[in-house]
Design a protein around this motif. Structure first.
Motif, PDB file in Angstrom:
ATOM      1  N   GLU A  83      10.843  11.271  -0.782  1.00  0.00           N
ATOM      2  CA  GLU A  83       9.900  11.441   0.316  1.00  0.00           C
ATOM      3  C   GLU A  83      10.580  11.421   1.681  1.00  0.00           C
ATOM      4  OE1 GLU A  83       5.637  11.772   1.234  1.00  0.00           O
ATOM      5  OE2 GLU A  83       6.842  11.972  -0.585  1.00  0.00           O
ATOM      6  N   SER A 113       0.825  -1.213   0.000  1.00  0.00           N
ATOM      7  CA  SER A 113       0.000   0.000   0.000  1.00  0.00           C
ATOM      8  C   SER A 113       0.855   1.259   0.000  1.00  0.00           C
ATOM      9  CB  SER A 113      -0.919   0.000   1.227  1.00  0.00           C
ATOM     10  OG  SER A 113      -0.169  -0.044   2.431  1.00  0.00           O
ATOM     11  N   MET A 114       1.995   1.216   0.707  1.00  0.00           N
ATOM     12  CA  MET A 114       2.883   2.377   0.742  1.00  0.00           C
ATOM     13  C   MET A 114       3.543   2.586  -0.616  1.00  0.00           C
ATOM     14  SD  MET A 114       2.673   3.758   3.733  1.00  0.00           S
ATOM     15  CE  MET A 114       4.161   4.727   3.942  1.00  0.00           C
ATOM     16  N   GLN A 125       2.349   1.702  -3.473  1.00  0.00           N
ATOM     17  CA  GLN A 125       1.298   2.185  -4.369  1.00  0.00           C
ATOM     18  C   GLN A 125       1.038   3.674  -4.160  1.00  0.00           C
ATOM     19  OE1 GLN A 125      -0.193   0.372  -6.768  1.00  0.00           O
ATOM     20  NE2 GLN A 125      -1.392   2.148  -7.446  1.00  0.00           N
ATOM     21  N   ASN A 126       0.969   4.092  -2.911  1.00  0.00           N
ATOM     22  CA  ASN A 126       0.710   5.502  -2.608  1.00  0.00           C
ATOM     23  C   ASN A 126       1.802   6.410  -3.165  1.00  0.00           C
ATOM     24  OD1 ASN A 126      -1.630   4.809  -1.261  1.00  0.00           O
ATOM     25  ND2 ASN A 126      -0.701   4.880   0.772  1.00  0.00           N
ATOM     26  N   LEU A 127       3.059   6.001  -3.004  1.00  0.00           N
ATOM     27  CA  LEU A 127       4.160   6.846  -3.466  1.00  0.00           C
ATOM     28  C   LEU A 127       4.235   6.877  -4.990  1.00  0.00           C
ATOM     29  CD1 LEU A 127       7.067   6.094  -0.940  1.00  0.00           C
ATOM     30  CD2 LEU A 127       5.655   8.146  -1.123  1.00  0.00           C
ATOM     31  N   GLU A 140       1.819   6.593  -7.031  1.00  0.00           N
ATOM     32  CA  GLU A 140       0.716   7.425  -7.504  1.00  0.00           C
ATOM     33  C   GLU A 140       1.011   8.907  -7.266  1.00  0.00           C
ATOM     34  OE1 GLU A 140      -2.820   6.038  -5.624  1.00  0.00           O
ATOM     35  OE2 GLU A 140      -2.947   4.206  -6.836  1.00  0.00           O
ATOM     36  N   LYS A 141       1.569   9.219  -6.116  1.00  0.00           N
ATOM     37  CA  LYS A 141       1.883  10.619  -5.805  1.00  0.00           C
ATOM     38  C   LYS A 141       2.871  11.188  -6.818  1.00  0.00           C
ATOM     39  CE  LYS A 141       4.087  13.620  -2.391  1.00  0.00           C
ATOM     40  NZ  LYS A 141       4.587  13.771  -0.994  1.00  0.00           N
TER      41      LYS A 141
END
Length: 362
Positions: A309, A282-283, A285-287, A289-290
Motif C-alpha cells: 500500500e 483500525s488501519m 484491520q482495513n488493510l 480486509e482489503k
C-alpha cells in the motif's frame, strides 16, 4: 522502580567518557549500569541534571573525528532447548568479527534480547568479542519486559500475522521491529535488527552506511522476499485483481519483504505520521480486509502488507544484503516461477540460511 532486568557489559578496548556511556545506557529502565554499582534511578537523576550528548555521535577527543554509535540487535531466546540455535549464533558472530572493521571513534553496540535461561548462554557466545578489532559493547534486554511494553501496541495486529489461532501475549516479541521506535530510548536513532541464521561476508559497517541511501519518507530498510511466499498468501486478492503487481516477482512486481535483515531508522519512524497511523488497529484491520491477508510471519507480514500500500515507507536493500537460501516453495507448488524470485546477481554480502538451509562454507 521495578527490579532491573538487563546488563551492560564492559567496553572492549575502550574506556568511553562517563557521560557518553550514560547517554547510551541509563535512559531506559531495562539497562543495568555495571561496574560502579550505580542504579538506574541515580543515573537518570544525573542525566536530567546534565543533558546527554547525542547518542549517535561520540564527541571529538583530542582532534580525533567524531565516531558513530552503531546499534545491532538480535533475538536469543529459548536457547537452552536448541543446540542448533546456539551453533547458528556462534557462526554468525564469528563471521561478523572476521569481517568487521569500524571507523575511528566508532563503536558497535550489540543488543541481545533474551530470556533468563538463555542469557548466560548468549553472553558466553559473545565472549568471542573480546578478540574483536573494534570498540564494542553488549547490552542485554529482558524479553519479558520488552513484551510487556510491546503488547498494547501490537496486540491488534497479532491475530493477522501470528501462527496461532488467536492473540498470544508471548507473540508480541515477534513484532519488536514494528514498534521499536516506541520502546527504545530516543537517544538511539538507528538500529539494525538481524536474525541469527546469517553469515557475514563483508564489513557490518557498510550495512550501516545504507541508512544514508534512504529516500525521503522512508523509515525502514529491508530486502525483498526471495520465494513466492506472498504470491501464495495474496492468492485471493490476486484472483480478484488479475493485473496486480502484488505477489509478482522482481524487478517489476511486489514480492513482499524478508525481515532477516532490518534497518530501522527509529527517528524517522517516530516522526512519520503515516507510519504511526498504520499501527492503529483500525488501519491494520482495513488493510488486512482489503488484501484478504492472513499470515504467520510476524513483523515480516506486517511490513509486506504495508509495502503493498505504501512502498514509499521502505528503502529496498539489494538482495546481496539478505541472500536467502530457503527453497521450500520450489517443492510446494511453485517450481515453474520459483527462479524468478530466487535469483540474485552480485557478490553476496550476507547469507541467510532460513528454514535451516546450510550456508556455503568459506
Amino acid at each position: 522502580m521495578a527490579a532491573l532486568s538487563g546488563a551492560a557489559r564492559g567496553w572492549g578496548r575502550w574506556q568511553p567518557c562517563a557521560l557518553a556511556a550514560a547517554a547510551a545506557l541509563a535512559v531506559c529502565a531495562f539497562y543495568y549500569l555495571g561496574g560502579g554499582g550505580e542504579t538506574f534511578s541515580s543515573a537518570t537523576r544525573r542525566l536530567r541534571a546534565t543533558p546527554p550528548a547525542p547518542a549517535h555521535r561520540h564527541p571529538q577527543r583530542g582532534g580525533e573525528a567524531a565516531g558513530r554509535d552503531l546499534h545491532l540487535l538480535m533475538m536469543f531466546t529459548k536457547a537452552e532447548r536448541s543446540p542448533t540455535l546456539r551453533a547458528k549464533g556462534q557462526a554468525a558472530l564469528r563471521s561478523l568479527l572476521r569481517h568487521g572493521r569500524l571507523g575511528d571513534g566508532d563503536a558497535l553496540h550489540i543488543h541481545l534480547v533474551t530470556d533468563g535461561a538463555s542469557r548466560d548462554i548468549g553472553l558466553g557466545l559473545l565472549r568471542d568479542l573480546r578478540g574483536a578489532a573494534f570498540r564494542h559493547q553488549v547490552i542485554v534486554h529482558d524479553v519479558n519486559e520488552l513484551t510487556e511494553k510491546l503488547f498494547p501496541i501490537v496486540e491488534a495486529m497479532q491475530k493477522h500475522f501470528s501462527a496461532g489461532s488467536g492473540t498470544y501475549y508471548s507473540d508480541s516479541i515477534f513484532f519488536l521491529s514494528v514498534a521499536m521506535h516506541r520502546v527504545m530510548p530516543k537517544e538511539i536513532t538507528q538500529v539494525i535488527q538481524v536474525d541469527l541464521d546469517l553469515k557475514y561476508k563483508t564489513n557490518i559497517r557498510d550495512l550501516f552506511d545504507e541508512f544514508d541511501n534512504f529516500p525521503e519518507g522512508a523509515v525502514i530498510g529491508i530486502a525483498r522476499e526471495m520465494q513466492p511466499v506472498y504470491r501464495h498468501t495474496f492468492w485471493q486478492y490476486r484472483r480478484e485483481n488479475p493485473q496486480t503487481k502484488v505477489g509478482e516477482p522482481p524487478p517489476d512486481g511486489l514480492p513482499g519483504f524478508n525481515s532477516g535483515v532490518l534497518l530501522l531508522n527509529l527517528e524517522a519512524m517516530r516522526q512519520s505520521k503515516l507510519y504511526n497511523q498504520l499501527l492503529e488497529p483500525s488501519m491494520v484491520q482495513n488493510l488486512t480486509e482489503k488484501y484478504h491477508f492472513k499470515g504467520h510471519l510476524g513483523d515480516q507480514d506486517f511490513f509486506t502488507m504495508v509495502g503493498m500500500e505504501h512502498p514509499e515507507l521502505f528503502h529496498v536493500l539489494d538482495c546481496t544484503w539478505n541472500r536467502q537460501l530457503c527453497t521450500w516453495w520450489k517443492d510446494h507448488g511453485y517450481s515453474d516461477v520459483f527462479d524468478q524470485y530466487f535469483q540474485c546477481k552480485g557478490e553476496v554480502k550476507i547469507y541467510h540460511g532460513n528454514c535451516n538451509t546450510p550456508i556455503p562454507e568459506d
